[in-house]
Design an enzyme around this catalytic site. Structure first.
Site, mmCIF file in Angstrom:
data_model
loop_
_atom_site.group_PDB
_atom_site.id
_atom_site.type_symbol
_atom_site.label_atom_id
_atom_site.label_comp_id
_atom_site.label_asym_id
_atom_site.label_seq_id
_atom_site.Cartn_x
_atom_site.Cartn_y
_atom_site.Cartn_z
ATOM 1 N N ILE A 616 0.868 -1.176 0.000
ATOM 2 C CA ILE A 616 0.000 0.000 0.000
ATOM 3 C C ILE A 616 0.907 1.228 0.000
ATOM 4 O O ILE A 616 1.623 1.486 0.965
ATOM 5 C CB ILE A 616 -0.944 -0.021 1.218
ATOM 6 C CG1 ILE A 616 -1.824 -1.281 1.180
ATOM 7 C CG2 ILE A 616 -1.806 1.241 1.268
ATOM 8 C CD1 ILE A 616 -2.685 -1.449 -0.069
ATOM 9 N N GLU A 692 -10.775 -0.183 -7.010
ATOM 10 C CA GLU A 692 -11.963 -0.914 -7.433
ATOM 11 C C GLU A 692 -12.256 -2.092 -6.518
ATOM 12 O O GLU A 692 -13.403 -2.498 -6.368
ATOM 13 C CB GLU A 692 -11.790 -1.369 -8.881
ATOM 14 C CG GLU A 692 -11.637 -0.168 -9.790
ATOM 15 C CD GLU A 692 -11.676 -0.494 -11.264
ATOM 16 O OE1 GLU A 692 -12.069 0.383 -12.025
ATOM 17 O OE2 GLU A 692 -11.290 -1.610 -11.657
#
Ligand code: FES
Ligand code: FES
Lengths: 732, 207
Positions: A616, A692
């Protein structure tokens, strides 16, 4: 640079800047109203006239006649452009319908004219004076009735089959065969499609709001029939896109045509009521899912079929995609069919395919678990697969779905859920919990960047990458800072200009990983150039604290730029690691709802997502991506539906009062957990996408929670109270 | 909505405060067809600066700000009162500036997002939005912040909302109050959870 072997240790792994939850660097501009969006470029160009778009009021047919006389005579009008005046226009590669209609009309609110005037008020008033007579022809507007005539799309692998699904399903002792529907969805981004066009000779400058600059420049050129190098697109700030701004839309072309006709720069924004029928939407689906298991709950047969519609030449909603990869099972089939519908153009919206696909599949899985008397998490874990189930020689690069589900169950208090629905009361509320798996593939795209060490020691990054709210500015700055060993404050990022190197753009959740990998490649080159200038060995040079070090020799970075800026440009492209390994992102969504025992009003009480999506890059902006996607998924579950008027052929609720999206009062505090992960198969960044993943499965988790609260299973989205009322538990 | 209450307000007040009753209107085409637009002079204060404009009477306050004064921080998300992106503060109260004609604001005091703070000197709410990542694309953000500023003042002034449980007690700030009052400000990016955290931090004096 080519990425064709798994990443080993590289400068990003230092994680001095990358991986930190830093505030967005564009935050102060956005929160003070200083970030200029497309329609607002008073700074870029003076003397702008206003264009106002007229949309067709039929869905299919022809323009019989147009009377522009009153509009032309209206005060302030400078020009009116219709298809008759526009000259030859060619449909863009990424469009299904023409952006300026006439004489043929392909869908409702297809643009038929732009009226250009001195002021907005004059353009709007004159646009209302354009008189159009149409000849309407019969269209097909209803997916359910067009379904039987649906055909197999030409490309995209519409059918898949492994083993013998029919036999295995027939033989399975426990089976499910259900059909689910999802309606048409609108992107409804807050910034309407907007563009300013200005011509200098035959060169066009377009300040616009577009996610994919290179695609956009190409399609503007193609549509207008001008050389690509004569088009410059600039899109540094974008007020949301969600797939709705992947492609050039009518306002950009009409601004260009209007500016040419008026001999002045022209700006055009689509009005909100025009947006839903004029632009693209996520197509509705009908999905049939069949699952067969043995008595222990092991899947032996899994089949997923999906029907959707689009204009002639359009594509299907690929809602079966995830079912090919998500669960084990020896016998499998998927089928995608496409009907011709004369509704506005269907196209990509956040997680196309998986978003509606998982809304169906993950409810089916919940139903199957119930049939088996199993906990839905246990059922999913039992049917996990670490390899591509269609091709077992192909492993997932990383797959920690089980860990996402277990972690989430633990954090969410899943053990408190009653397995029998309709059992938990809290005052007037029936309370339920739902879970669903999140799944979305990790796509990688070639992406280029240019980096420059300025004489001041500042590092400038230029790439045509866009920031649609995703945090691209910030993660690109973090990447350059890490690579060049400078603090974030010494990096300048310039985005969204077609004169910059071509990036991956923003779509398919590939943007973060791919665009930063491109910046990584360019920085590698810059490091070499800098080391060369300083007379240091590039192979062993370390870049840290604004200095370049080899052994005990250490020089300030900016010394390399003493004679002038040092520039490097490169791209990252990809070998076949995506073929040898299935790269996907995973998550678990947990939702608690309350359903009013009397009125069946549904309120979401708690939401948690646990994601495994590689490294991340910025936990703060990544978390925002996930919570935002969860909000959109909650909307899809509970309220969003473009209602088709099946007689006339248009979306009837084409504004924000009719097309309801979640508001503050609909959304509780949300939690997101990222599992600590790196994926060396994806890129040197070892990152994957999250933008998404967050919407994938959340709708099903909401629907499953509603079922758990009430015992009413709704298979037609959105799950609204009218669909619950009849089946609600009798009150004690 | 209490209709009687509205009747007691002057028409100007209804227009200035009645965002909730507005619906999309297509301006009459007739006056455009029949002749030149009617132009009126109007003066008001924006962010402490006196502004005098000659405007087409159809110009909204939002367009006066964005197109004439080039203060583009106030956003146009729908132009008819359904999204809140255009929220500004007029004489201390928040309004949807797209639902209000500029010429109705003679003598008014308008505060826009630009007037609350600047990148160099952020207002506490703006700083909290940055810290909590209370935005993504940023397009709804100025409206959210102006709205939040006015909401905190409304609560302080004792203006109740639909979720206020006790109308006789002093109204306390709560996340539910905030969510209710901010529900006219749509964020399609879905930053709500972070927006609430940011505003709560300021409201509770932790900022
Ligand atoms: S622009 Fe004013 S409410 Fe949407
Ligand atoms: S930040 Fe994009 S709409 Fe709110």
């Amino acid at each position: 640079m080519k990425f064709d072997t798994p990443a080993t240790t590289n400068p990003i792994d230092q994680l001095k800047v990358v991986g930190k939850p830093v505030d967005r660097i564009d935050g102060p501009m956005k929160t003070t109203g200083r970030a200029p969006y497309a329609y607002e470029r008073h700074d870029a160009i003076p003397d702008i006239a206003y264009g106002y778009v007229v949309g067709a009021s039929i869905a299919k047919g022809r323009i019989a006649s147009m009377d522009l006389s009153r509009a032309k005579a209206a005060p302030g009008v400078l020009a009116i452009v219709t298809a008759a005046e526009a000259g030859k226009l060619t449909k863009g590669d990424f469009n299904t319908a023409m952006l300026l209609g006439g004489p043929e009309i392909q869908h409702y609110h297809q643009a038929v004219a732009v009226v250009v005037a001195q002021t907005f008020e004059q353009a709007r008033a004159a646009a209302n004076l354009v008189k159009v007579e149409y000849v309407r022809s019969k269209g097909s507007f209803d997916l359910a009735s067009a379904k039987d005539g649906a055909t197999k799309p030409k490309d995209g692998g519409p059918d898949s089959a492994v083993g013998d699904f029919d036999a295995a399903f027939a033989a399975a002792p426990v089976t499910l065969d259900e059909t689910y529907t999802t309606p048409d969805h609108g992107h409804a981004m807050m910034e309407p499609h907007a563009s300013i066009a200005a011509w200098k000779g035959d060169k066009l400058s377009l300040w616009t709001s577009n996610q994919m600059i290179a695609w956009g420049a190409g399609d503007v050129a193609k549509t207008l029939g001008i050389p690509r190098e004569n088009v410059r697109l600039m899109s540094p700030f974008i007020g949301g896109g969600f797939g709705g701004k992947l492609f050039v839309r009518a306002e950009a072309i009409l601004a260009a045509l209007g500016a040419k006709a008026a001999g002045r720069p022209v700006k055009v924004a689509l009005t909100r009521p025009l947006m839903f029928n004029n632009t693209t939407h996520r197509p509705a689906t009908i999905q049939r899912i069949r699952i067969g298991t043995d008595r222990d709950g092991r899947i032996t047969a899994i089949g997923h079929e999906s029907w959707s519609g689009d204009l002639p030449g359009g594509g299907p909603e690929t809602a079966v995609q995830q079912t090919r990869l998500l669960y084990a099972g020896a016998n499998r089939m998927t089928r995608t069919r496409l009907a011709v519908l004369d509704l506005p153009e269907g196209n990509a919206m956040r997680a196309p395919g998986e978003a509606p696909g998982l809304m169906a599949l993950e409810v089916a899985v919940d139903e199957m678990a119930e049939k088996l008397g199993m906990d839905p998490i246990d059922f999913r874990i039992l049917n996990d697969t670490q390899v591509d189930p269609e091709k077992p020689s192909r492993p997932f690069s990383q797959r920690r779905l089980n860990e996402c589900l277990r972690t989430g169950a633990d954090k969410f208090g899943w053990s408190r859920r009653s397995r029998t629905p309709g059992q938990t009361r809290d005052g007037r509320w029936l309370v339920g919990m739902g879970v669903a798996a999140a799944f979305r593939n990790n796509l990688v795209m070639k992406s280029a960047a240019r980096v420059r060490l300025e004489t001041s020691g500042v590092v400038t990054v230029e790439t045509d990458m866009t920031d649609i709210g995703t945090g691209s500015y910030t993660i690109i700055a973090q990447t350059a800072a890490e690579m060049m060993g400078v603090p974030l404050t010494r990096v300048n990022v310039r985005l969204g200009d077609s004169s910059f190197p071509v990036s991956a753009g923003s779509g398919g959740q590939w943007g973060a990983n791919s665009s930063t990998a491109g910046v990584y490649a360019a920085c590698m080159k810059l490091r070499e150039a800098v080391a060369g200038k300083l007379g240091l060995d590039p192979a062993t040079a370390e870049f840290a604290d604004g200095r370049v070090r080899v052994g005990n020799q250490s020089l300030p970075l900016e010394k390399a730029a003493a004679q002038g800026p040092v520039t490097a440009e490169d791209f990252m492209e990809y070998g076949d690691l995506t073929k040898t390994h299935q790269q996907s992102t995973f998550g678990g969504h947990f939702v608690e709802v309350g359903v009013d025992a009397d009125t069946a009003e549904i309120r979401i009480r708690r939401m948690l997502a646990v994601c495994a999506a590689g490294r991340i890059l910025n936990p703060k902006s990544a978390r925002s991506q996930v919570i935002g996607a969860m909000v959109m998924g909650a909307g899809a579950a509970l309220m969003e539906e473009l209602v088709v008027d099946k007689r006339i052929g248009f979306f009837a609720n084409h504004d924000l009062a009719g097309y309801e999206v979640p508001v503050h009062a609909d959304i509780p505090h949300q939690e997101v957990i990222f599992l600590d992960e790196t994926d060396p198969m994806s890129s040197p960044m070892k990152a994957k996408g999250v933008g998404e993943l967050g919407i994938c499965g959340v709708g099903a988790a909401v629907a499953n929670a509603v079922y758990n609260a009430t015992g009413v299973r709704v298979r037609e989205y959105p799950v609204t109270l009218d669909k619950l009322l009849e089946g609600m538990p009798v009150l004690a | 909505m209490a209709i009687l209450d509205d009747l007691q307000l002057s028409r100007r007040e209804v227009m200035a405060t009645g965002a909730a009753i507005g619906v999309a209107t297509v301006p009459a085409a007739a006056d455009a067809a029949s002749g030149q637009p009617s132009i009126m002079k109007v003066s008001f204060t924006v962010n402490g600066q006196r502004q005098t404009l000659e405007l087409d009477t159809r110009t909204t306050l939002l367009d006066a700000l964005r197109e004439h004064l080039k203060l583009t921080g106030s956003k146009k998300g729908c132009d008819h009162g359904q999204c809140g992106a255009c929220t500004v503060i007029v004489d201390g109260r928040r309004i949807n500036s797209c639902l209000s004609l500029a010429v109705m604001h003679e003598g008014d005091e308008v505060t826009t997002i630009e007037g609350l703070g600047s990148p160099e000197k952020l207002h506490p709410l703006q700083a909290a939005f940055v810290r909590h990542d209370g935005y993504q694309c940023g397009y709804c953000t100025p409206g959210q912040i102006c709205s939040a500023k006015a909401v905190l003042d409304e609560i302080k002034a004792g203006v109740p909302s639909h979720v206020t449980a006790d109308l006789t007690a002093k109204i306390q700030f709560s996340e539910d109050e905030l969510r209710e009052r901010m529900s006219g400000n749509i964020c399609r990016c879905g930053a709500y959870s972070n927006i609430v955290a940011a505003v709560a931090e300021v409201a509770e004096g932790k900022a």
